[in-house]
Design a protein around this motif. Sequence first.
Motif, short mmCIF file in Angstrom:
data_model
loop_
_atom_site.label_atom_id
_atom_site.label_comp_id
_atom_site.label_asym_id
_atom_site.label_seq_id
_atom_site.Cartn_x
_atom_site.Cartn_y
_atom_site.Cartn_z
N GLN A 112 0.84 -1.22 0.00
CA GLN A 112 0.00 0.00 0.00
C GLN A 112 0.87 1.26 0.00
O GLN A 112 0.56 2.24 -0.67
CB GLN A 112 -0.93 -0.03 1.21
N HIS A 137 -5.01 7.18 4.31
CA HIS A 137 -5.88 6.91 5.46
C HIS A 137 -5.85 5.45 5.90
O HIS A 137 -6.54 5.08 6.85
CB HIS A 137 -7.32 7.32 5.14
N GLY A 144 1.29 -3.95 4.37
CA GLY A 144 -0.04 -4.30 3.84
C GLY A 144 -0.08 -4.18 2.32
O GLY A 144 0.56 -3.30 1.74
N GLY A 165 -3.78 -6.39 -2.69
CA GLY A 165 -4.58 -7.61 -2.78
C GLY A 165 -5.11 -8.05 -1.43
O GLY A 165 -6.25 -8.50 -1.31
N LEU A 189 -14.04 -15.04 -3.25
CA LEU A 189 -12.83 -15.86 -3.38
C LEU A 189 -13.09 -17.28 -2.89
O LEU A 189 -13.63 -17.47 -1.80
CB LEU A 189 -11.71 -15.28 -2.52
N PHE A 234 -9.47 2.55 11.39
CA PHE A 234 -10.47 2.25 10.37
C PHE A 234 -11.55 3.33 10.42
O PHE A 234 -11.89 3.84 11.48
CB PHE A 234 -11.11 0.89 10.65
C1 LIG Z 1 -3.33 -1.04 13.31
C2 LIG Z 1 -3.93 -1.33 11.96
C3 LIG Z 1 -4.71 -0.35 11.38
C4 LIG Z 1 -5.28 -0.58 10.14
N1 LIG Z 1 -6.05 0.40 9.60
C5 LIG Z 1 -6.58 0.20 8.39
C6 LIG Z 1 -7.38 1.20 7.76
O1 LIG Z 1 -7.57 2.30 8.30
N2 LIG Z 1 -7.91 0.93 6.56
C7 LIG Z 1 -7.69 -0.27 5.92
O2 LIG Z 1 -8.16 -0.45 4.83
N3 LIG Z 1 -6.95 -1.23 6.48
C8 LIG Z 1 -6.39 -1.03 7.69
N4 LIG Z 1 -5.64 -2.02 8.24
C9 LIG Z 1 -5.53 -3.31 7.54
C10 LIG Z 1 -4.42 -3.27 6.52
O3 LIG Z 1 -4.77 -2.43 5.48
C11 LIG Z 1 -4.14 -4.67 5.98
O4 LIG Z 1 -2.97 -4.52 5.29
C12 LIG Z 1 -5.16 -5.28 5.03
O5 LIG Z 1 -6.42 -5.38 5.57
C13 LIG Z 1 -4.75 -6.70 4.69
O6 LIG Z 1 -3.68 -6.68 3.82
P1 LIG Z 1 -2.47 -7.64 4.03
O7 LIG Z 1 -1.66 -7.56 2.80
O8 LIG Z 1 -1.79 -7.33 5.28
O9 LIG Z 1 -3.18 -9.08 4.06
P2 LIG Z 1 -3.07 -10.29 5.06
O10 LIG Z 1 -3.25 -9.84 6.44
O11 LIG Z 1 -1.84 -11.07 4.77
O12 LIG Z 1 -4.31 -11.14 4.58
C14 LIG Z 1 -5.63 -10.72 4.85
C15 LIG Z 1 -6.62 -11.74 4.32
O13 LIG Z 1 -6.64 -11.74 2.92
C16 LIG Z 1 -6.24 -12.99 2.37
N5 LIG Z 1 -5.39 -12.67 1.24
C17 LIG Z 1 -4.36 -11.80 1.24
N6 LIG Z 1 -3.86 -11.68 0.00
C18 LIG Z 1 -4.58 -12.49 -0.79
C19 LIG Z 1 -4.55 -12.77 -2.20
N7 LIG Z 1 -3.68 -12.18 -2.99
N8 LIG Z 1 -5.44 -13.66 -2.68
C20 LIG Z 1 -6.32 -14.24 -1.84
N9 LIG Z 1 -6.43 -14.00 -0.55
C21 LIG Z 1 -5.56 -13.13 -0.02
C22 LIG Z 1 -5.53 -13.69 3.51
O14 LIG Z 1 -5.62 -15.08 3.37
C23 LIG Z 1 -6.28 -13.17 4.70
O15 LIG Z 1 -7.47 -13.86 4.85
C24 LIG Z 1 -5.05 -1.82 9.47
C25 LIG Z 1 -4.25 -2.79 10.05
C26 LIG Z 1 -3.68 -2.56 11.28
C27 LIG Z 1 -2.81 -3.60 11.89
#
Ligand SMILES: Cc1cc2nc3c(=O)[nH]c(=O)nc-3n(C[C@H](O)[C@H](O)[C@H](O)COP(=O)(O)OP(=O)(O)OC[C@H]3O[C@@H](n4cnc5c(N)ncnc54)[C@H](O)[C@@H]3O)c2cc1C
Lengths: 309, 797
Positions: free
Chosen positions: A80, A102, A112, A115, A163, A208
């Motif tokens: 991101q 945001h 993060g 996807g 999915l 969030f």
């Molecule tokens: C303190 C904190 C604050 C946050 N605030 C916000 C916010 O304000 N707004 C916001 O939008 N998000 C927020 N997030 C969430 C953040 O954006 C995450 O990065 C996002 O929700 C998940 O992305 P990730 O890459 O970390 O996925 P992961 O945590 O690795 O995976 C999340 C889920 O998606 C699945 N998945 C991941 N990638 C794929 C793929 N390519 N194909 C199929 N399934 C997949 C995984 O199996 C899992 O179920 C916050 C997180 C934290 C810890």
Amino acid sequence: MKPPPFKYIAPRSLDEALAALRECSPDAKVLAGGQSLVPLLNFRLVQPSVLVDLNGVSGLDSITWDPERSELVFGAMVRQADAERSPLVRGACPLFAEALRHVGHRAIRNRGTIGGSLAHADPSAELPLLLALLDGRVRLLSVGRDRWLGARDFFVSYLTTALRPDEILVEARFRVPCATGRTASTGVPRPEAYRWGFMEFSRRAGDFALAAVATVLRIDRAGMIQDAAIAVAGGGPTPVRASRAEQTLVGYPPSTHLFAEAAHLVVAACEVEDDIHASAEYRRELIGVLVERALNQAVAHGSADVCGV
Amino acid sequence: MARVTVPPASVRETFVGRSVQRKEDSRFLTGAARYLGDVSLPRMLHVAFVRSPYAHARVRSVSLEAALGLRGVVAAYTGPQIHALARPIRTPFGAASYRETDYPLLAVEKVRFAGEPVAVIVAESRYVAEDGVGLVRVDYEPLDPVVSIDSAIAPSAPLVHAELPGNLYCDERQEYGDVDTAKARAAYVVEGTFRSQRSAAVPLECRGALARYDAGTGRLTLWTSTQLPHVVRYGLAECLGMPEDQIHVLSPDVGGGFGNKASLAPEQVVVSAIARDLQRPIKWIEDRLENFLASSHGQEERIWLRLSADIHGQFLALEADIIVNGGAYSIFPDTPLNELLNCAGCIVGPYKFAHYRYRARAVATTTCPHGPYRGVARPPANFALERLVNILAARMRVDPIDVRRRNLLSAEDFPYRTVTGLERDSGNYREALELAVQRLGYAEFRARQAEWRAQGRYVGVGVACFAEECAVGTVKRQPRKLYSIAGYDGARVRVDPHGRAIVFSSAAGSGQGHETTLAQLAADELGIPLEDITVRSNDTEVAPYGMGSTGSRTAVSSGGAVVLAARKIREQLLLLGAHVLNESRDNVAIRPGSVYSLRDPSRSVSIQRLAWVAHRKEGTIPPGFEPGLEAVAFYDPPAYGVSSNAVHAAIVEVDPRTGRVTLLRYLVVEDTGRMINPTIVEGQVKGGVAQGVGKALFEEVLYDETGQLVNASFMDFLVPTARELCRIEVEHMETPSPLTLGGMKGCAEGGIIGGPAAIGNAIVDALQGRAEVYELPFTPEKVWKLVRRATPDSPVL
Ligand SMILES: Cc1cc2nc3c(=O)[nH]c(=O)nc-3n(C[C@H](O)[C@H](O)[C@H](O)COP(=O)(O)OP(=O)(O)OC[C@H]3O[C@@H](n4cnc5c(N)ncnc54)[C@H](O)[C@@H]3O)c2cc1C
């Protein structure tokens, strides 16, 4: 707060990842940035027996522009923070970069992924909101199957998407509305005459959203709204696209009265419930206020500040 | 009393009063600090607790079999099994209506809050222990929960403890003076019911304990993250049936406490009992979820308050009805009465009340036990009183500053003891308010405010005045029968042959900078440079007996002990110096680095040399002079404590459409007596302010009606970050206390006290007084509702 035991697979290629998923589903989970999945594991709220880590898979981290379709194209593993800082993204769609600011805090966006956020499908999240607003679509791959879904079909409910357990979201595309489709010499697209607005309300910076509203407007020389898109995060179990409100705007010049009416229709399109953060009544009010403010912001952005510098 | 300007460090000869850098910072900032989590012992095992999912339920059976069958699980215990090894916690308290109850180490028969430990799994790793927890089967029969204060006192409320009829831990009534007669003269009577939410202290490092039992000596060592090592040892000794001297309690670096580490946790007793049973070291590191669910919460109070004033706004009488939600168990050593009686005592504020009466109850509910949290009772009490003062001002149609001007204690009043027995020894109550008014630019603000209003902006100012009672001595504590709490503190000062000093203190720091401030005090007495002094504390084996660090007491109490012990050494150095210089004792004095002759200051002998001589390395010592340089001293703070004072002022903007409150300015004017280190004082103030802002606008432990804690993570429990705060302006005044050694007072809690009232008053001011706020925290939704409710007959917009 320790995860239950699981088997960890770190494939090097997409094919290997898909094969591993096929073999282990439905009990496997894909690991992307881990920012949502790892807390869930530590709370033992999900207990997959296998984790398939996409971080070593090559070819999922590019950001490109498809001039034909006027689409920004992200590999699933684009961080991101990289999207937020990308000159391509900032040039083609400043709204996109603004919305990403945001998402949590910088440290979270560093890990993060695009996807991961879409697959996680938090209805308050910014990326699902953008997918709905920008007529986006996602590519879902599994062994022997390749399909594309738009936001409406992809997001099913709260934290639930279409999915399947053996599918990987490999790519996401967001259509950036361009009046002329003209491309600048830099290769950065220059859509014109579209203005955008983005308003989010969260209790603290980085939380969030209680609600977020994004809008894209096209206003012609005569000052009439020609085209409008409005989407809401926090307005129900999935991101909301408010088509009735959009239609109401078209053909009229911006006015307080018009925007209030649009806000009213957006709120009517939302299905909100009480939760620990806000009562439904308050959230509805917030959404309405944010719609008005986002529309006003879009108008104020003026033609020098349109979507895509 | 006049404002004291602190001269720059270069012109001061003493270490006290200077903003020297904190000695401990380099290790904290470079990641070299060592916390409990870093301590590891050979053959160590880990535990995880099975915790109740129900707020209130009968425990029909607990089956550990499947868990015991898991590879890596070494042992497991249920409530009855653990109670065969150790006694439940019991906490006496000297109040006529107080009833004592058991606080089980693991639930027996009944669980009384969601998160209460029911069983414990011992395993080779925390991971396996948690896997084991998942295999334990507990058969619960759910009972009706009792969550809120209102539901606990309802006539039909289910009983949390059979021994507590009406769910009352206590019900105290007291009258001072003659309230009814005084009220007869009142021109104004205002009242309100104010609610302070349940707060959580959330130290960054959660709690934890590592116990080792030595079968050879029969000694137990407990490494634990605590603010009160001696109190923990006292409690452990009782629960384990061991003599105190056979128990050694110590903390590595402590990552924050704020009261959350000022109680004996059942988990600390459990790991100790298991270590003794299995004769293997047992470690428990509390995770964040456990900390939220089951450590302790604080400051949940419902306060009804009535204030009577004469035609000029002079206060005549105060009446209070205070209820504290004490939670499921009476915590050790505080019980819920610490919060309750502190509230009843301090609610008279920085004013004079001769006529005051209260009723004070602590109720049992099926929620996490209530414990101390920074400021104990003062933020809720100040919120109620200072809101009510503003309500009175509104009724009188005068500026709230003027009502305070008329009533604040003034220089002629000192020393003043409140009817409730709190010592207002000295201070700058009125002067602090005037300085705040001046720094705020109060008059200009009022003019700007009108302009902003014309532009549709809702900006308001609010102030809160308070006295911060600190460092209460043993005398006032004695009737309370809190035998586990020393009330005084001890220090040992040892100067080694090379002239370096070690200060051993019964203080127990959790990040406040004691290693610096206590060294500053010692340096001035000993003439030894600061860099040659180290401070050791947080350890019952190295420190003399004493209380530890809670209640804004360390500067006064542990500081006093350090000064006394250092003075003994100073006297020895002077004797020895006189001997070496061939002078009489009366003709020598100490200055940084040496003892010198008063008749001929060019004749001197260095402290290093004297230390060398004192240890009989070389030279002669006077007849009768004991070799070595070491002294122990104890200091009992003033019987009724002392009081710091402060004014907090906030300027906020309210978005009437969303209810969001944004802080524009926050100003603190405070007088904490003699400052040992102004930078450290400022750090204490600012950190406290952040917590006060949290209490005013963000933080709240939320239970639903079934007794589930629904926001037990940092995602949902909203601690303000730097981005929610504004710059915190701090103005110091410095009135040395006439009662303490060195004139110090306490400053650890003041920062949090004024925020709720100052911000609440500012919100009301922003809304042009069309709505009043009674309930913490002021969330956007609550403020939005206020704005809407204010609309019909008194439109805000
Ligand atoms: C303190 C904190 C604050 C946050 N605030 C916000 C916010 O304000 N707004 C916001 O939008 N998000 C927020 N997030 C969430 C953040 O954006 C995450 O990065 C996002 O929700 C998940 O992305 P990730 O890459 O970390 O996925 P992961 O945590 O690795 O995976 C999340 C889920 O998606 C699945 N998945 C991941 N990638 C794929 C793929 N390519 N194909 C199929 N399934 C997949 C995984 O199996 C899992 O179920 C916050 C997180 C934290 C810890």
